[in-house]
Design an enzyme around this catalytic site. Structure first.
Site, mmCIF file in Angstrom:
data_model
loop_
_atom_site.group_PDB
_atom_site.id
_atom_site.type_symbol
_atom_site.label_atom_id
_atom_site.label_comp_id
_atom_site.label_asym_id
_atom_site.label_seq_id
_atom_site.Cartn_x
_atom_site.Cartn_y
_atom_site.Cartn_z
ATOM 1 N N HIS A 97 -14.104 13.416 3.367
ATOM 2 C CA HIS A 97 -13.776 14.788 2.987
ATOM 3 C C HIS A 97 -12.297 14.833 2.612
ATOM 4 C CE1 HIS A 97 -17.387 16.389 5.480
ATOM 5 N NE2 HIS A 97 -17.722 16.173 4.218
ATOM 6 N N GLU A 135 -9.119 16.378 4.621
ATOM 7 C CA GLU A 135 -8.882 15.976 6.010
ATOM 8 C C GLU A 135 -7.876 14.826 6.049
ATOM 9 O OE1 GLU A 135 -12.853 15.335 7.503
ATOM 10 O OE2 GLU A 135 -13.466 17.364 6.962
ATOM 11 N N HIS A 193 -13.077 12.182 10.884
ATOM 12 C CA HIS A 193 -13.046 13.507 10.254
ATOM 13 C C HIS A 193 -12.055 14.394 11.020
ATOM 14 C CE1 HIS A 193 -16.780 13.417 7.658
ATOM 15 N NE2 HIS A 193 -16.972 12.340 8.399
ATOM 16 N N GLU A 230 -14.225 14.050 15.177
ATOM 17 C CA GLU A 230 -13.550 15.215 14.595
ATOM 18 C C GLU A 230 -12.210 15.287 15.319
ATOM 19 O OE1 GLU A 230 -14.393 17.099 12.113
ATOM 20 O OE2 GLU A 230 -16.528 16.689 11.823
#
Length: 437
Positions: A193, A196, A319, A394
């Site tokens: 992504h 990020e 992420h 994350e």
């Protein structure tokens, strides 16, 4: 018409005709043109509480019918909290909606652009020398690639690898670290992504630690395991996030009037299912088919070709944000065969991470920990490529972060340190459980 007015009109007419015939005569050189960057001046970031079925329906309708609201997650069920960025011209409407439907909400950030402007002070230009690479700034694609090239020229145990090319023709470049033959391997995916940025920064931090650290436990990981690092598997999107839109997420392939596919919805793991969209303008658009995107296809082809040959036993995706450590599956509450082992590995990793700087994390399957999703890389790596320890981080900040994806550069090193500790725990616990036998 007086003579003076007639003369002036004639001059204006001649000038207009000249500009029509020679439109570029007063054009700015490319480097002098005003920037065409997306801006988020006075965009607000809200955190809302969905307490009722009506609340869920209201926010589902809002996401479907207006592009002035950027949802970070979808409205799914009562009891859920949701983060939404509201365009400046819609703030009054949004505040009215909260009052009319009795929705509890709070403002996390009143001006998103101020976060982007502050971060920009610690972003190095694409022309910076790779010798200046560090973990106090964010670096552009060219510098990351040049830094990895430099590692390979300096260390015989580092080899530069390209998975293939992106939609716009950029190499998807990474490295293999191998100090001895016969090792089991760990694959690290970063930057799928684009926005990020802490993901590629953390990947390069950990790679550097494996090369330079004098910590015996890190030396053990570096010596007795092979490592594949691909810090930016979405190079087109990553470059676009630096040059055009800081909050861009997808790749850059066009679909009608919109661009981009969420590469972490494009894998053949319940592709097109829950938690993905068939709308090309949506942030989680899953593409025209499984592996429709060259980036996801190249990554999967590499794993297919090398999972057994290179003995890849662990797949880790980086992420941000929400401070979670997760394992498959994303699309179903069904538990994977080695659920208890993955939960134990996750728990040990979180304990090690939190011990470094006190950063709280939560862990579990993707479905039970963050939200339902389909087409993700770790689900595919686990189910199709048979990589038994497949995990997604994350990274910072927390779910109600005011920074979102715009994590200040001063946090890169502490994030790297705590994530390195988690990596050590993951490998040690997976070894204890027999995954590297």
């Amino acid at each position: 018409m007086t003579g003076r007015k007639a003369s002036f009109s004639l001059v204006v007419h001649i000038a207009i005709c000249f500009l029509i015939l020679h439109p570029t005569i007063f054009a700015f050189p490319v480097e002098d043109q005003p920037e065409n960057r997306a801006r988020y001046d006075h965009y607000r970031l809200y955190r809302v509480q969905l307490d009722t079925d009506q609340h869920v329906q209201v926010f589902q309708d809002l996401e479907a019918k207006s592009d002035s609201y950027t949802f970070y997650g979808h409205a799914r069920q009562p009891g859920q909290q949701l983060t939404i960025m509201v365009a400046a011209n819609k703030v009054a409407d949004f505040e009215d909606l909260l009052v009319r439907f009795l929705v509890k909400g709070r403002v996390l950030e009143y001006n998103v652009q101020s976060r982007i402007d502050a971060e920009a002070k610690n972003v190095k230009p694409a022309t910076v020398a790779p010798s200046e690479f560090d973990w106090n700034h964010y670096f552009q694609l060219e510098t990351i690639y040049a830094w990895m090239d430099g590692l390979a020229s300096k260390h015989s145990f580092i080899t530069v690898i390209s998975l293939g090319d992106s939609y716009e023709g950029r190499p998807i470049k990474g490295v293999k670290l191998s100090r001895q033959s016969g090792n089991k391997a760990i694959f690290v995916e970063g930057g799928i992504h684009a926005r990020e940025w802490i993901s590629p920064a953390t990947a390069t931090f950990i790679l550097n630690q494996l090369i330079t650290s004098t910590d015996p436990r890190i030396i053990e990981l570096s010596t007795n395991y092979d490592w594949f690092f691909f810090p930016t598997v979405n190079p087109d999107g990553y470059k676009f996030s630096f040059e055009s839109d800081r909050l861009w997420r997808k790749n850059r392939k066009p679909y009608g009037i919109c661009r981009g596919v969420d590469l972490n919805r494009n894998f053949a793991s319940n592709w097109g299912g829950i938690g993905s969209s068939d709308d090309p303008c949506s942030y989680d658009f899953s593409g025209s088919g499984a592996f429709s995107e060259p980036e996801a296809r190249a990554l999967a082809d590499f794993i297919r070709d090398n999972a057994e040959k290179e003995r890849i036993r662990t797949y880790i995706a980086l992420h941000s944000y929400s401070q979670l450590l997760m394992f498959p599956f994303g699309h179903t509450p069904e538990k994977v065969a080695n659920y208890e082992h993955l939960q134990t590995i996750t728990d040990r990793a979180i304990a090690a991470l939190t011990a470094v700087h006190g950063t709280p994390f939560q862990g579990g399957s993707k479905h039970e920990t963050i939200y339902p999703s389909s087409g993700g890389s770790i689900d595919w790596a686990y189910q199709e490529a048979k990589i038994p320890v497949s995990l997604t981080f994350e990274l910072r900040g927390p779910p109600d972060s005011t920074d979102m994806f715009i994590l200040p550069a001063e946090q890169i090193t502490p994030v790297g340190e705590e994530t390195m500790a988690a990596f050590v725990a993951i490998v040690e616990e997976a070894k204890r459980l027999g995954y590297y036998d």
